[in-house]
Scaffold this active site. Structure first.
Site, PDB file in Angstrom:
ATOM      1  N   THR A 193       0.832  -1.383   0.022  1.00 48.35           N
ATOM      2  CA  THR A 193      -0.020  -0.013  -0.222  1.00 48.35           C
ATOM      3  C   THR A 193       0.776   1.341  -0.037  1.00 48.35           C
ATOM      4  OG1 THR A 193      -0.330   0.203   2.550  1.00 48.35           O
ATOM      5  CG2 THR A 193      -1.672  -1.238   1.302  1.00 48.35           C
ATOM      6  N   LEU A 239      -3.248   4.697  -0.455  1.00 49.32           N
ATOM      7  CA  LEU A 239      -4.704   4.377  -0.603  1.00 49.32           C
ATOM      8  C   LEU A 239      -4.762   2.961  -0.122  1.00 49.32           C
ATOM      9  CD1 LEU A 239      -6.474   5.883  -3.615  1.00 49.32           C
ATOM     10  CD2 LEU A 239      -6.769   6.398  -1.215  1.00 49.32           C
ATOM     11  N   HIS A 240      -4.688   2.497   0.988  1.00 50.74           N
ATOM     12  CA  HIS A 240      -4.492   1.082   1.565  1.00 50.74           C
ATOM     13  C   HIS A 240      -5.629   0.132   1.065  1.00 50.74           C
ATOM     14  CE1 HIS A 240      -1.305   2.612   4.360  1.00 50.74           C
ATOM     15  NE2 HIS A 240      -2.235   3.663   4.744  1.00 50.74           N
ATOM     16  N   ASP A 241      -6.817   0.281   1.638  1.00 48.21           N
ATOM     17  CA  ASP A 241      -7.816  -0.536   1.467  1.00 48.21           C
ATOM     18  C   ASP A 241      -8.295  -0.774   0.137  1.00 48.21           C
ATOM     19  OD1 ASP A 241      -8.016  -0.800   4.181  1.00 48.21           O
ATOM     20  OD2 ASP A 241      -9.137   0.610   4.622  1.00 48.21           O
ATOM     21  N   CYS A 243      -6.448  -1.382  -2.224  1.00 48.19           N
ATOM     22  CA  CYS A 243      -5.986  -2.525  -2.813  1.00 48.19           C
ATOM     23  C   CYS A 243      -6.522  -3.867  -2.782  1.00 48.19           C
ATOM     24  CB  CYS A 243      -4.482  -2.645  -2.337  1.00 48.19           C
ATOM     25  SG  CYS A 243      -3.561  -1.409  -2.635  1.00 48.19           S
TER      26      CYS A 243
END
Length: 310
Positions: A193, A239-241, A243
């Site tokens: 991320t 933008l972690h989530d 992914c």
């Protein structure tokens, strides 16, 4: 045929983008959002989830779940996400009602009701709801098709302690249950991320869509970008989530290794660490596809195309 998923979440601006990406994608059938305490307490995460669904124009049911970790006091992240957890743009109070069924009961009932191997779980926050469901109803564990989650870190180390990533740190005991469950796991750690950084051009492209969704995504990104750029000195924010959802849509965007990952639950120094045997030195049985790379340009092309549909 679309893939049936349940998104377990603690919104969070990046959770919001992930939810919108899923709802914009006909390849995915989002059965429900199950909500957990994490980035902010449960009364806020369940409200945020309903606001996001309404923003999308959908009516996906939202179920509130666990308001605290299995064995620990709740740790939250208002310093990243703001006092509401979804700071950046004012959204109206949601009119979509909160579903009366508890999220854990919903998970159990739904996995029992559908054919085995047809539902994928997509946790974007602490794993409390999932672990609680597995503890209460072990018969559902082999019925899960796959778990694709955002959490953990190895080469990037921790973002909330020197060793631990936030989602795993908040409820390491829950993570330990999930990682030892035997369910097929795909893990999106900070190693991935932190390579999925926003750019100013992309944020302005979202704003230029001229839609409520585009305006919200741009404003959310502007808000939480300030934290990451100050902390890491990066040009954008990860933008972690999203992914997790991007992997379901285009798995070829990501690269990783099938390795053993254990969760540290006892050490004061490394509590919540995902001890990833990246170099396969322990001989322990692999239990997770632990991602290490992402095609950033392809990732943002996918986001732009899908979010432009809402």
């Amino acid at each position: 045929m679309s893939r049936k998923i349940i998104i377990d979440t603690d919104p969070g601006q990046d959770d919001a983008v992930a939810i919108l990406l899923a709802l914009a994608s006909p390849e995915l059938e989002v059965l429900a959002l199950t909500v957990v305490a994490g980035n902010v307490p449960l009364p806020l995460t369940q409200r945020n989830a309903r606001q996001i669904v309404e923003l999308s124009g959908h009516k996906t049911p939202v179920h509130a779940g666990c308001d605290a970790p299995l064995k620990r006091k709740l740790v939250t992240a208002e310093y990243v996400h703001g006092k509401t957890g979804l700071d950046g743009i004012p959204l109206p109070q949601p009119t979509l009602p909160l579903h009366p069924q508890h999220a854990v009961d919903y998970l159990i009932d739904t996995l029992r009701a559908h054919a085995s191997g047809t539902i994928t779980l997509c946790p974007l926050g602490p794993l409390t709801n999932i672990a609680t469901a597995f503890q209460r109803a072990p018969d559902i564990i082999p019925r899960v098709a796959e778990i694709v989650l955002m959490g953990g870190a190895y080469f990037e180390v921790g973002n909330v302690t020197p060793a631990a990533e936030f989602n795993i740190y908040v409820d390491p005991e829950a993570a330990d249950i999930v990682f030892k469950s035997g369910v097929s796991l795909v893990v999106m750690p900070l190693d991935v991320t932190h390579k999925a950084l926003t750019s100013r051009e992309w944020v302005e492209e979202m704003r230029a869509l001229g839609t409520p969704v585009g305006q919200a995504v741009a404003s959310w990104t502007d808000f939480f970008e300030r934290f990451d750029t100050a902390k890491y000195g990066s040009a954008g924010a990860p933008l972690h989530d999203p992914c997790v959802i991007a992997y379901l849509l285009e798995p070829s965007l990501f690269t990783g290794r099938h390795i053993n990952v254990e969760i540290e639950t006892g050490s004061e120094l490394t509590l919540g660490m995902t001890v990833a045997d990246w170099w396969r030195v322990t001989g322990r049985e692999p239990n997770a596809m632990f991602m290490g790379g992402v095609d950033r340009d392809g990732f943002y092309r996918l986001l732009t195309e899908r979010l432009g549909r809402l």
